[in-house]
Design an enzyme around this catalytic site. Structure first.
Site, PDB file in Angstrom:
ATOM      1  N   ARG A   1       0.828  -1.195   0.000  1.00 43.92           N
ATOM      2  CA  ARG A   1       0.000   0.000   0.000  1.00 43.92           C
ATOM      3  C   ARG A   1       0.873   1.260   0.000  1.00 43.92           C
ATOM      4  O   ARG A   1       2.017   1.247   0.464  1.00 43.92           O
ATOM      5  CB  ARG A   1      -0.918   0.032   1.232  1.00 43.92           C
ATOM      6  CG  ARG A   1      -1.721  -1.231   1.448  1.00 43.92           C
ATOM      7  CD  ARG A   1      -2.694  -1.496   0.324  1.00 43.92           C
ATOM      8  NE  ARG A   1      -3.616  -0.390   0.185  1.00 43.92           N
ATOM      9  CZ  ARG A   1      -4.125   0.027  -0.969  1.00 43.92           C
ATOM     10  NH1 ARG A   1      -3.758  -0.540  -2.093  1.00 43.92           N
ATOM     11  NH2 ARG A   1      -4.968   1.024  -0.996  1.00 43.92           N
TER      12      ARG A   1
ATOM     13  N   GLU B   1     -27.497  -0.558  -1.794  1.00 41.73           N
ATOM     14  CA  GLU B   1     -27.682  -0.515  -0.344  1.00 41.73           C
ATOM     15  C   GLU B   1     -29.129  -0.754   0.065  1.00 41.73           C
ATOM     16  O   GLU B   1     -29.400  -1.141   1.207  1.00 41.73           O
ATOM     17  CB  GLU B   1     -27.198   0.838   0.195  1.00 41.73           C
ATOM     18  CG  GLU B   1     -25.676   0.990   0.121  1.00 41.73           C
ATOM     19  CD  GLU B   1     -25.214   2.406   0.422  1.00 41.73           C
ATOM     20  OE1 GLU B   1     -24.569   2.609   1.465  1.00 41.73           O
ATOM     21  OE2 GLU B   1     -25.511   3.312  -0.384  1.00 41.73           O
TER      22      GLU B   1
ATOM     23  N   GLY C   1      -5.283 -54.761   4.427  1.00 45.07           N
ATOM     24  CA  GLY C   1      -6.223 -55.644   5.113  1.00 45.07           C
ATOM     25  C   GLY C   1      -5.830 -55.929   6.539  1.00 45.07           C
ATOM     26  O   GLY C   1      -6.677 -56.187   7.392  1.00 45.07           O
ATOM     27  N   THR C   2      -4.527 -55.860   6.836  1.00 45.47           N
ATOM     28  CA  THR C   2      -4.032 -56.165   8.183  1.00 45.47           C
ATOM     29  C   THR C   2      -3.578 -54.921   8.924  1.00 45.47           C
ATOM     30  O   THR C   2      -3.974 -54.679  10.063  1.00 45.47           O
ATOM     31  CB  THR C   2      -2.857 -57.162   8.102  1.00 45.47           C
ATOM     32  OG1 THR C   2      -3.277 -58.320   7.383  1.00 45.47           O
ATOM     33  CG2 THR C   2      -2.387 -57.556   9.491  1.00 45.47           C
TER      34      THR C   2
ATOM     35  N   GLY D   1      -9.737 -51.650  -2.778  1.00 44.06           N
ATOM     36  CA  GLY D   1     -11.100 -51.430  -3.240  1.00 44.06           C
ATOM     37  C   GLY D   1     -11.159 -50.493  -4.425  1.00 44.06           C
ATOM     38  O   GLY D   1     -10.151 -50.037  -4.958  1.00 44.06           O
TER      39      GLY D   1
ATOM     40  N   THR E   1     -12.602 -54.005  -0.593  1.00 44.60           N
ATOM     41  CA  THR E   1     -12.328 -55.440  -0.634  1.00 44.60           C
ATOM     42  C   THR E   1     -12.889 -56.081   0.636  1.00 44.60           C
ATOM     43  O   THR E   1     -13.149 -55.397   1.631  1.00 44.60           O
ATOM     44  CB  THR E   1     -10.809 -55.695  -0.694  1.00 44.60           C
ATOM     45  OG1 THR E   1     -10.221 -55.230   0.521  1.00 44.60           O
ATOM     46  CG2 THR E   1     -10.177 -54.960  -1.865  1.00 44.60           C
TER      47      THR E   1
ATOM     48  N   ASN F   1      -6.788 -46.055  -5.361  1.00 43.99           N
ATOM     49  CA  ASN F   1      -6.675 -47.491  -5.167  1.00 43.99           C
ATOM     50  C   ASN F   1      -5.202 -47.893  -5.016  1.00 43.99           C
ATOM     51  O   ASN F   1      -4.317 -47.274  -5.604  1.00 43.99           O
ATOM     52  CB  ASN F   1      -7.315 -48.159  -6.396  1.00 43.99           C
ATOM     53  CG  ASN F   1      -6.958 -49.602  -6.541  1.00 43.99           C
ATOM     54  OD1 ASN F   1      -5.949 -49.909  -7.148  1.00 43.99           O
ATOM     55  ND2 ASN F   1      -7.767 -50.469  -5.993  1.00 43.99           N
ATOM     56  N   ASP F   2      -4.926 -48.941  -4.211  1.00 48.09           N
ATOM     57  CA  ASP F   2      -3.533 -49.317  -3.946  1.00 48.09           C
ATOM     58  C   ASP F   2      -2.790 -49.757  -5.199  1.00 48.09           C
ATOM     59  O   ASP F   2      -1.585 -49.516  -5.337  1.00 48.09           O
ATOM     60  CB  ASP F   2      -3.459 -50.392  -2.856  1.00 48.09           C
ATOM     61  CG  ASP F   2      -4.373 -51.578  -3.127  1.00 48.09           C
ATOM     62  OD1 ASP F   2      -5.012 -51.631  -4.203  1.00 48.09           O
ATOM     63  OD2 ASP F   2      -4.468 -52.456  -2.246  1.00 48.09           O
TER      64      ASP F   2
END
Length: 731
Positions: free
Chosen positions: A122, A281, A426-427, A486, A499, A526-527
């Site tokens: 400014r 306004e 999964g584990t 999945g 899955t 997805n993996d």
């Protein structure tokens, strides 16, 4: 020796006494950036002595007398300087700078600060920097090095040349300052201080009450627009025309709109006349206001259906919430922006602006952290502590040739660009901090919970732990990448179908809870696709235009890269390679079908075949299996290597099934490379190559099959989504 001792004593005394910091604020916008720093300084009275100077439009009734909010924040204002010459034209701006230069010397002489903190671009700030430089006061300039499309550029860069120290917001701004010959060691890549407040506060529970207070009881989130347009001082006539077209488009669009008055730059008076001429306004759809407190403004922007105008807030702060923004005209040309910003640079018709409103209103984008990660103030306070008042005041410049842009060797700068990677198996549930070069700096592993609530809670807990460790490891986290089993919609960050190995994980939005908790952009895939992305960035797929990755583990999956892009398919079902059928009447697969590759060649399939054998059938000279040890595919492979004919027959069938499936892939997408990944990859490499040589078309037999060298493809692929996206984009 005597001189060295004297210098040491001077530095020791300098460290003991408090640093006198003067923060000067000129308007409502720069106070939103300066206030977090002021609070930080005030909270450390043993290190700093704070002085506050207020000038500019803070003290004008037409602009809301915003100095009162500084008093409400319980800051002691050392001086109030009326420096604005009314007129709102070019001459008035010049006269205002002159008036400020007349008044500032007395104030600065009385306060005698060690450092003056100045923000932005400014004309008031230029007066402050000019006065301080001529009075031999050190200057810390915030948000230097940025680029926009108005006279503000020239003012900002002029202040940077006067300033002794710089706290910039983006890597690009840092590079600009270096290119401007500023001393590398005096540039701090801090991020925007306002992000510290807005990332912590924008999820307040009372946001609905704030919306009602400013827009009416019947207005709900994402059902209104925030409009904020300022004059462009180098093209006042055109900026007034754009303002008029914007108002016409908003009237036609017929949505509730909170419109803020423009700033005090030349041309603002004419813009207010246009507003009043159109009866804004009094219009039932509009609420015209001069000022909104910053903490409430955060709520209004973050929950708006859209923001429109040319305010820097649209291209900076709004991105942190994913709020759709329409940027009109050239005032912000050159600014780095997120994907939430739609530019209408040549806003010469009402229809263009109206069409932009139709495209943007009500949409939501991933949050962007281009301008900060919420940790700017601690970095700036540490940076202030490093200032040595015994050093010569005279600036030195680093003239060309300019060195490569490297981060400063200061322990509080988070200089290693990194990603948080999450792998949902999964584990196990795993989280890792991954650097730009693919190095896993730290990894966390926990058992994957069985319920959705426990799983999300654990993900957030592990990510928070990693995020905190990243600061200690000198890492800047750019975002979060999630790899999960999945079928995934990566555009929405949703797991469509999981899955069977991961329970309660279908129709799950992963992106939102992680992004909301960490204030970071989140990518999900997805993996199998993540394994392909890992190879593309860090593995054998680097520089290869067309390749396929096949995961051989508990299941069979993979990803297809064509023309350097990952293929997802119309319903995100592409590259489900494990479910290519290689037999009309084969063994049953977990997907419900029969004869899939996964039913023959996955670790689970091999374990199933192993269990169907008589336990004595595995007994082979040199192979031992403990009674309590569960048999696995590895035992089968070891038995085959030791000459067990039954184990060898099972593995030959599995290798042939996988090879036939890959031959089908070669004939469909014709890649130049096949990468086998996972624990069984090295075993399958030879059999698959043999099947290709025997069964593939002649033109496809030359395609190479290799085993992956990557130890953690899922984590690296999840990280690559973050690292590629945040570094390759041109804004």
């Amino acid at each position: 020796m005597q001189r060295s001792r004297e210098n040491f004593e001077k530095m020791e005394n300098n460290m003991k006494r408090r640093l006198r910091v003067c923060v000067a604020t000129c308007n409502r916008a720069d106070y939103s950036k300066l206030a977090p720093i002021m609070f930080g300084i005030k909270a450390n009275p043993d290190l700093f002595e704070l002085e506050v100077v207020v000038l500019g439009s803070h003290l004008i009734d037409d602009y809301g007398n915003t100095f009162r909010m500084i008093e409400q924040d319980e800051f002691d204002i050392g001086s109030k300087l009326h420096t604005i010459v009314r007129g709102e034209d070019e001459a008035a701006m010049v006269e205002s700078v002159g008036l400020a230069l007349v008044k500032l010397p007395d104030v600065l002489h009385r306060l005698n600060p060690d450092v003056l903190v100045v923000h932005g671009d400014r004309f008031d700030a230029m007066a402050l920097a000019t006065a301080a430089a001529l009075m031999n006061i050190r200057i810390l300039h915030l948000e230097g090095g940025e680029v926009s499309g108005t006279i503000d550029d020239s003012i900002r860069h002029a202040i940077s040349k006067l300033a002794h120290y710089h706290a910039c917001c983006t890597r690009m701004a840092e590079r600009h300052l270096i290119a401007m010959c500023e001393d590398h060691s005096r540039i701090l890549l801090a991020g925007c201080p306002s992000y510290d407040k807005l990332l912590a506060a924008h999820k307040r529970d009372d946001y609905a009450d704030i919306i009602k207070a400013w827009l009416g009881d019947d207005v709900k989130e994402q059902e209104y627009i925030v409009a904020l347009q300022h004059p462009v001082t180098t093209d006042i006539k055109n900026s007034i025309k754009i303002y008029e077209l914007m108002l016409d488009a908003l009237i036609s669009f017929n949505k509730k709109t909170l419109i803020l008055f423009p700033n005090i730059d030349a041309g603002s008076k004419e813009m207010v006349r246009v507003m009043r001429k159109k009866g804004i306004e009094q219009h039932p759809n509009f609420q015209a206001v001069k000022h909104v407190p910053f903490d409430q403004f955060i709520q209004l922007v973050s929950h708006a259906g859209c923001m429109i105008g040319n305010s820097s807030c649209g291209v900076r702060e709004a991105g942190a919430f994913g709020t759709p923004v329409i940027n009109l005209g050239t005032r912000q040309t050159g600014r780095e922006t997120g994907e939430n910003v739609l530019h209408v640079r040549d806003a010469d018709t009402q229809n263009k602006i109206y069409h932009a409103l139709e495209l943007q209103f009500g949409k939501r984008y991933p949050c962007s952290k281009i301008y900060g990660d919420g940790n700017a103030v601690p970095r700036i306070l540490k940076f202030l502590q490093t200032i040595n008042l015994e050093e010569p005041l005279q600036k030195t410049f680093c003239f060309p040739p300019v060195k490569e842009c490297i981060s400063q060797d200061i322990d509080h700068i988070l200089e290693t660009q990194s990603a948080l990677a999450v792998d949902l198996g999964g584990t196990n549930l795993r989280v890792a901090i991954v650097s730009m070069k693919g190095k896993i700096l730290k990894k966390y592993t926990q058992a994957n919970p069985k319920t959705y609530e426990e799983r999300i809670k654990l993900i957030l807990q592990m990510c928070n732990e990693a995020f905190n460790d990243a600061v200690r490891l000198n890492c800047r986290i750019l975002g979060v990448g999630v790899s999960t089993g999945g079928r995934v919609n990566p555009q929405e960050g949703v797991v469509l179908h999981s899955t069977k190995l991961i329970q309660e994980w279908s129709s799950v939005d992963i992106r939102t809870p992680i992004s909301d908790a960490l204030h970071l952009p989140v990518w999900v895939d997805n993996d199998g696709n993540c394994a392909a992305l890992a190879e593309r960035k860090f593995g054998h797929g680097k520089g290869v235009e067309n390749f396929v990755t096949v995961i051989t583990g508990t299941g069979i999956g993979g990803g297809i890269v064509q023309h350097n892009e990952l293929i997802h398919g119309s319903t995100f079902c592409a590259a489900e390679l494990g479910h290519i059928m290689v037999s009309m009447d084969g063994p049953e697969c977990m997907c419900g079908s029969r004869g899939c590759i996964e039913a023959y060649a996955s670790g689970m399939a091999l374990q199933r075949e192993l269990l169907s054998l008589n336990s004595d059938s595995l007994i082979t000279e040199g192979l031992s299996v403990k009674n309590e040890e569960p048999v696995s595919a590895i035992h089968l492979i070891n038995a085959a290597h030791l000459g067990n004919t039954k184990a060898d027959a099972i593995l030959r069938t599995a290798g042939t099934a996988l090879g036939v499936g890959i031959v089908n892939i070669l004939h469909m997408v014709n890649p130049s490379l096949v990468i086998l990944s996972g624990v069984l990859a090295s075993f399958y490499e030879g059999p698959v190559q043999q099947v290709i040589n025997q069964r593939a078309l002649t033109s496809a037999r030359s395609i190479r099959v290799v085993s992956s060298d990557l130890e953690e493809p899922a984590l690296l692929g999840a990280a690559s989504m973050v690292l590629d996206y945040t570094t390759r984009r041109t804004y």
